[in-house]
Design a protein around this motif. Sequence first.
Motif, PDB file in Angstrom:
ATOM      1  N   ASN A 101      56.891  32.808  83.344  1.00  0.00           N
ATOM      2  CA  ASN A 101      57.878  31.838  82.871  1.00  0.00           C
ATOM      3  C   ASN A 101      58.544  31.134  84.058  1.00  0.00           C
ATOM      4  OD1 ASN A 101      60.349  33.196  83.651  1.00  0.00           O
ATOM      5  ND2 ASN A 101      60.052  34.586  81.915  1.00  0.00           N
ATOM      6  N   VAL A 102      59.188  30.029  83.754  1.00  0.00           N
ATOM      7  CA  VAL A 102      59.776  29.175  84.783  1.00  0.00           C
ATOM      8  C   VAL A 102      60.805  29.935  85.620  1.00  0.00           C
ATOM      9  CG1 VAL A 102      61.164  27.091  85.153  1.00  0.00           C
ATOM     10  CG2 VAL A 102      59.385  27.098  83.420  1.00  0.00           C
ATOM     11  N   LEU A 103      61.588  30.796  84.992  1.00  0.00           N
ATOM     12  CA  LEU A 103      62.623  31.530  85.716  1.00  0.00           C
ATOM     13  C   LEU A 103      61.994  32.474  86.752  1.00  0.00           C
ATOM     14  CD1 LEU A 103      65.594  32.052  86.144  1.00  0.00           C
ATOM     15  CD2 LEU A 103      65.511  33.699  84.250  1.00  0.00           C
ATOM     16  N   ILE A 104      60.951  33.180  86.386  1.00  0.00           N
ATOM     17  CA  ILE A 104      60.279  34.075  87.337  1.00  0.00           C
ATOM     18  C   ILE A 104      59.704  33.269  88.495  1.00  0.00           C
ATOM     19  CG2 ILE A 104      58.239  35.553  87.673  1.00  0.00           C
ATOM     20  CD1 ILE A 104      58.858  36.795  84.951  1.00  0.00           C
ATOM     21  N   ARG A 105      59.088  32.143  88.203  1.00  0.00           N
ATOM     22  CA  ARG A 105      58.505  31.316  89.268  1.00  0.00           C
ATOM     23  C   ARG A 105      59.596  30.771  90.192  1.00  0.00           C
ATOM     24  NH1 ARG A 105      54.705  27.296  86.159  1.00  0.00           N
ATOM     25  NH2 ARG A 105      56.341  27.528  84.641  1.00  0.00           N
ATOM     26  N   LEU A 106      60.725  30.360  89.629  1.00  0.00           N
ATOM     27  CA  LEU A 106      61.836  29.852  90.438  1.00  0.00           C
ATOM     28  C   LEU A 106      62.417  30.962  91.314  1.00  0.00           C
ATOM     29  CD1 LEU A 106      63.933  27.651  91.180  1.00  0.00           C
ATOM     30  CD2 LEU A 106      65.277  28.468  89.234  1.00  0.00           C
ATOM     31  N   LEU A 107      62.662  32.129  90.717  1.00  0.00           N
ATOM     32  CA  LEU A 107      63.219  33.247  91.473  1.00  0.00           C
ATOM     33  C   LEU A 107      62.266  33.691  92.585  1.00  0.00           C
ATOM     34  CD1 LEU A 107      64.779  35.271  88.525  1.00  0.00           C
ATOM     35  CD2 LEU A 107      66.028  34.093  90.343  1.00  0.00           C
ATOM     36  N   HIS A 108      60.978  33.736  92.287  1.00  0.00           N
ATOM     37  CA  HIS A 108      59.972  34.100  93.294  1.00  0.00           C
ATOM     38  C   HIS A 108      60.036  33.127  94.464  1.00  0.00           C
ATOM     39  CE1 HIS A 108      55.936  34.033  95.143  1.00  0.00           C
ATOM     40  NE2 HIS A 108      55.893  35.314  94.866  1.00  0.00           N
ATOM     41  N   THR A 109      60.122  31.848  94.179  1.00  0.00           N
ATOM     42  CA  THR A 109      60.179  30.825  95.228  1.00  0.00           C
ATOM     43  C   THR A 109      61.451  30.972  96.064  1.00  0.00           C
ATOM     44  OG1 THR A 109      58.873  29.316  93.870  1.00  0.00           O
ATOM     45  CG2 THR A 109      60.143  28.339  95.673  1.00  0.00           C
ATOM     46  N   LEU A 110      62.589  31.159  95.410  1.00  0.00           N
ATOM     47  CA  LEU A 110      63.854  31.314  96.134  1.00  0.00           C
ATOM     48  C   LEU A 110      63.854  32.573  97.002  1.00  0.00           C
ATOM     49  CD1 LEU A 110      66.406  30.246  93.363  1.00  0.00           C
ATOM     50  CD2 LEU A 110      65.750  28.950  95.420  1.00  0.00           C
ATOM     51  N   VAL A 111      63.326  33.667  96.458  1.00  0.00           N
ATOM     52  CA  VAL A 111      63.253  34.908  97.235  1.00  0.00           C
ATOM     53  C   VAL A 111      62.319  34.723  98.427  1.00  0.00           C
ATOM     54  CG1 VAL A 111      62.424  37.305  97.187  1.00  0.00           C
ATOM     55  CG2 VAL A 111      63.918  36.463  95.354  1.00  0.00           C
ATOM     56  N   ALA A 112      61.165  34.085  98.203  1.00  0.00           N
ATOM     57  CA  ALA A 112      60.213  33.866  99.301  1.00  0.00           C
ATOM     58  C   ALA A 112      60.850  33.028 100.412  1.00  0.00           C
ATOM     59  CB  ALA A 112      58.954  33.191  98.771  1.00  0.00           C
ATOM     60  N   LEU A 113      61.529  31.953 100.038  1.00  0.00           N
ATOM     61  CA  LEU A 113      62.192  31.110 101.045  1.00  0.00           C
ATOM     62  C   LEU A 113      63.286  31.887 101.775  1.00  0.00           C
ATOM     63  CD1 LEU A 113      62.485  27.737  99.089  1.00  0.00           C
ATOM     64  CD2 LEU A 113      60.967  28.239 101.018  1.00  0.00           C
ATOM     65  N   GLY A 114      64.063  32.671 101.030  1.00  0.00           N
ATOM     66  CA  GLY A 114      65.116  33.469 101.637  1.00  0.00           C
ATOM     67  C   GLY A 114      64.567  34.497 102.612  1.00  0.00           C
ATOM     68  N   VAL A 115      63.486  35.162 102.240  1.00  0.00           N
ATOM     69  CA  VAL A 115      62.885  36.172 103.125  1.00  0.00           C
ATOM     70  C   VAL A 115      62.349  35.502 104.384  1.00  0.00           C
ATOM     71  CG1 VAL A 115      60.946  37.790 103.366  1.00  0.00           C
ATOM     72  CG2 VAL A 115      62.406  37.882 101.333  1.00  0.00           C
ATOM     73  N   ILE A 116      61.716  34.354 104.241  1.00  0.00           N
ATOM     74  CA  ILE A 116      61.203  33.624 105.416  1.00  0.00           C
ATOM     75  C   ILE A 116      62.355  33.275 106.359  1.00  0.00           C
ATOM     76  CG2 ILE A 116      60.162  31.446 106.186  1.00  0.00           C
ATOM     77  CD1 ILE A 116      58.405  31.651 103.597  1.00  0.00           C
ATOM     78  N   LEU A 117      63.446  32.742 105.819  1.00  0.00           N
ATOM     79  CA  LEU A 117      64.609  32.419 106.649  1.00  0.00           C
ATOM     80  C   LEU A 117      65.187  33.668 107.312  1.00  0.00           C
ATOM     81  CD1 LEU A 117      66.453  29.807 104.407  1.00  0.00           C
ATOM     82  CD2 LEU A 117      65.356  29.394 106.621  1.00  0.00           C
ATOM     83  N   GLN A 118      65.268  34.761 106.555  1.00  0.00           N
ATOM     84  CA  GLN A 118      65.816  35.999 107.105  1.00  0.00           C
ATOM     85  C   GLN A 118      64.945  36.542 108.239  1.00  0.00           C
ATOM     86  OE1 GLN A 118      68.795  35.803 106.331  1.00  0.00           O
ATOM     87  NE2 GLN A 118      69.175  37.795 105.433  1.00  0.00           N
ATOM     88  N   VAL A 119      63.638  36.456 108.073  1.00  0.00           N
ATOM     89  CA  VAL A 119      62.732  36.935 109.122  1.00  0.00           C
ATOM     90  C   VAL A 119      62.929  36.099 110.383  1.00  0.00           C
ATOM     91  CG1 VAL A 119      60.304  37.050 109.803  1.00  0.00           C
ATOM     92  CG2 VAL A 119      61.020  37.983 107.604  1.00  0.00           C
ATOM     93  N   ILE A 120      63.030  34.792 110.227  1.00  0.00           N
ATOM     94  CA  ILE A 120      63.213  33.916 111.385  1.00  0.00           C
ATOM     95  C   ILE A 120      64.529  34.234 112.087  1.00  0.00           C
ATOM     96  CG2 ILE A 120      63.614  31.526 112.111  1.00  0.00           C
ATOM     97  CD1 ILE A 120      61.621  30.718 109.845  1.00  0.00           C
ATOM     98  N   VAL A 121      65.621  34.258 111.332  1.00  0.00           N
ATOM     99  CA  VAL A 121      66.923  34.516 111.944  1.00  0.00           C
ATOM    100  C   VAL A 121      66.995  35.952 112.469  1.00  0.00           C
ATOM    101  CG1 VAL A 121      69.414  34.663 111.540  1.00  0.00           C
ATOM    102  CG2 VAL A 121      68.123  32.760 110.592  1.00  0.00           C
ATOM    103  N   GLY A 122      66.521  36.915 111.667  1.00  0.00           N
ATOM    104  CA  GLY A 122      66.619  38.318 112.052  1.00  0.00           C
ATOM    105  C   GLY A 122      65.806  38.672 113.288  1.00  0.00           C
TER     106      GLY A 122
END
Length: 172
Positions: A5-26
């Motif tokens: 569903n759209v909500l799962i796809r949106l949450l997956h995308t937001l989590v993926a982007l957040g993890v990528i940013l966290q890895v870069i900053v961390g």
Amino acid sequence: MPKYNVLIRLLHTLVALGVILQVIVGFFFDDMFSKLNPAFFMTIHKSIGLSLFLLIVFLIITRIFSNKIPYPKEMPVIQRMLAKLVHWGLYLCILLMSLSGFIASQLFHSKWQYFYWFDIPNFLPKNPGLGREIFSWHPFIAMILLVLVILHILAALSHQFIAKDKIMQKMF
């Protein structure tokens, strides 16, 4: 092929982007960001971490209460088990990363604002020793998370370009 569903796809995308940013900053904080504006980047890092905690909890709840999309019938049982293990491992690592950072900040009584919008109050008594102990797990969990992210990406690429089983269409 049915899609998540759209909500799962949106949450997956937001989590993926957040993890990528966290890895870069961390991973690059000491070498790069600490020379620029360490307080700014740490505030952003903590804010994204707290956001990821909330997003991953919401994603887990959404997945539990959503219709299950079956794996392709031709997918071997061991691959299905590994896929579930990697997904739940990702969720667990994101939760543990967020919690270890948040709890350590609480124990240090580190003052910060959520994306500079509002103060995050301290709920725990000051205990820097325990904070250091809890925070010592942060880089270890980060390495496990990074390995799981790489496995997840490699599996997605394998499905798309080797197996060509159209499993990626469930997400897009």
